[in-house]
Design an enzyme around this catalytic site. Structure first.
Site, PDB file in Angstrom:
ATOM      1  N   ASP A 263       0.852  -1.194   0.000  1.00 42.59           N
ATOM      2  CA  ASP A 263       0.000   0.000   0.000  1.00 42.59           C
ATOM      3  C   ASP A 263       0.883   1.236   0.000  1.00 42.59           C
ATOM      4  O   ASP A 263       1.730   1.391   0.879  1.00 42.59           O
ATOM      5  CB  ASP A 263      -0.910   0.003   1.239  1.00 42.59           C
ATOM      6  CG  ASP A 263      -2.033   1.035   1.121  1.00 42.59           C
ATOM      7  OD1 ASP A 263      -2.350   1.448  -0.015  1.00 42.59           O
ATOM      8  OD2 ASP A 263      -2.587   1.418   2.163  1.00 42.59           O
TER       9      ASP A 263
ATOM     10  N   HIS B  28      -3.936  13.800   1.075  1.00 43.04           N
ATOM     11  CA  HIS B  28      -4.225  12.857   2.168  1.00 43.04           C
ATOM     12  C   HIS B  28      -3.087  12.865   3.191  1.00 43.04           C
ATOM     13  O   HIS B  28      -3.335  12.944   4.399  1.00 43.04           O
ATOM     14  CB  HIS B  28      -4.431  11.449   1.617  1.00 43.04           C
ATOM     15  CG  HIS B  28      -4.557  10.393   2.673  1.00 43.04           C
ATOM     16  ND1 HIS B  28      -5.653  10.310   3.501  1.00 43.04           N
ATOM     17  CD2 HIS B  28      -3.710   9.394   3.063  1.00 43.04           C
ATOM     18  CE1 HIS B  28      -5.483   9.292   4.343  1.00 43.04           C
ATOM     19  NE2 HIS B  28      -4.317   8.728   4.099  1.00 43.04           N
TER      20      HIS B  28
HETATM   21 MN    MN Z   1      -4.265   2.864   2.664  1.00 43.43          MN
END
Ligand code: MN
Length: 425
Positions: free
Chosen positions: A134, A141
């Site tokens: 990931d 973000h």
């Molecule tokens: Mn994530």
């Protein structure tokens, strides 16, 4: 291919203008019918196509495919065959399903055998995911989370503008759309407490992401350059990286996410290939400071993909809580894969690499509840009169993704999953 050429490509299978699945898309997936054997397939409009059946009926006889390559529980073996084979298959499919081609259209027995309404199939995991990574590639973000966890001054870590930051996640708990997710239990440190408590997460969240699926890579020790990276990317899915924020906050220093993330991730079932997305390329955000040479890319390596998240409480209509776009990501997939392998790390067909939460510049484009509700201070009103700071039991989260340009649409469908109560054991 141009948008106009893709638009002109018409199938004898009905495709409405609102469909994510025109003939140009040809996504790959795995499905079963009445719980019988899994088979690899594709989709045009609302019709699923059994590729194993097509091969057995001879429609791919000159493509030099291994026997029963589509009569499999996953697409890994097909993906391993490489891009030339994928492209030959794609070309053949466009021929067979072209409105002017009668070979399958005029053969009722064959149609009966290989075409199925999507309402009659059950979608399964499209690949066996051996390894899952990931990334953390949205500047918006990373900045939002940094402000909330560390304050405005230390929002972006010093390495963030130089490295596509990522971590190795858990592949065993990646599940396909439609599979319920149990609320996870774990340690949390309540506000103002000095010692942790144990129980079901009270801060259950989604993360709006997309993931790419790789082909086989190079032998260990060799890297994949940013220039050649897309040759090793088979396609993409929508990815919901479920996150328990209270568990995550207590555990994440120093080694990053662990039990706050590894209890489950959900994906959309159809893999859309980069060849289908090619006509929706667009520019990425400008990168300043300039990345090191191994991370530099020329040309356009991202795609204009509209993203949307809705939440449906049990038995209620859904409320749209976020609209974002894949193109907001600061680091593109070529940079992510080049970085992942620059140390000699090898990859395999079916590996999944998620983008990180895709937040945009505006408050309604933030890709998680944590950001949308700003750590619980700004609850979201729902259509049924209730409000949400985080997800409640029996909430269903639906993520959709589609591209649209010059009146031509192509998309991913959706990933839809419901949070169910923690198991009482
Ligand atoms: Mn994530």
């Amino acid at each position: 291919m141009t948008i106009q050429q893709a638009k002109d490509l018409r199938s004898w299978i009905e495709v409405t203008n609102e469909s994510d699945f025109p003939l140009f898309n040809l996504p790959l997936g795995v499905f079963s019918i009445d719980d019988e054997t899994a088979r690899c397939g594709t989709r045009i409009g609302d019709t699923a196509i059994d590729l194993g059946g097509m091969q057995q009926l001879g429609y791919f006889s000159d493509l030099d495919l291994p026997d029963d390559i589509f009569v499999q529980e996953t697409l890994n073996d097909f993906i391993s065959l490489g891009k030339n084979t994928h492209r030959n298959w794609r070309k053949r499919m466009m021929e067979i399903f072209d409105k002017d081609n009668g070979s399958l259209r005029n053969n009722a027995a064959h149609r009966q055998e290989v075409l199925h309404p999507v309402s009659e199939i059950q979608m399964m995991m499209p690949v066996f995911v051996q390894d899952y990574t990931d990334f953390y590639s949205s500047r918006e973000h990373a900045t939002n989370v940094g402000i909330m966890f560390r304050g405005k001054e230390n929002a972006l870590m010093p390495n963030w503008l130089h490295i596509p930051v990522g971590y190795h996640g858990r592949s065993s708990s990646i599940v396909v759309s439609g599979v319920d997710i149990h609320r996870p239990k774990g340690q949390q440190l309540p506000a103002d407490a000095e010692t942790p408590v144990f129980g079901p997460s009270k801060m259950m969240d989604f993360e709006l992401e997309m993931a790419f699926i790789t082909t086989d890579g190079k032998p260990m020790g060799h890297r994949i350059t940013a220039e050649e990276a897309e040759d090793y990317i088979f396609g993409m899915v929508v990815f919901n990286d479920w996150s328990a924020r209270d568990i995550q906050k207590w555990e994440y220093v120093p080694l990053g996410p662990f039990l706050g993330k590894n209890f489950g991730s959900s994906i959309s079932p159809w893999i859309v290939t980069l060849d289908a997305l090619d006509i929706f390329r667009c520019a990425s955000p400008e990168q300043n400071p300039k990345p090191l040479p191994y991370l530099q890319t020329a040309g356009e390596h991202t795609f204009d993909i509209n993203l949307e998240v809705t939440i449906a409480p049990k038995g209620e209509n859904d409320t749209t809580v976020c609209r974002s776009n894949f193109k907001y990501l600061y680091w593109n997939m070529a940079q992510q894969l080049a970085h992942h392998t620059v140390n000699g790390c090898n990859i395999n067909a079916g590996d999944m690499m998620a983008s990180g939460t895709i937040s945009g510049p505006t408050e309604d484009s933030f890709g998680s509840m944590l950001e949308l509700c700003w750590k619980g201070t700004k609850p979201i009103p729902m259509k049924d009169g209730s409000e949400r700071k985080f997800l409640q039991d029996h909430d269903t989260v639906i993520m959709k993704a589609h591209c649209e340009k010059e009146g031509f649409r192509l998309g991913f469908g959706e990933v839809r999953s419901t949070i169910i109560p923690a198991i009482n054991d």
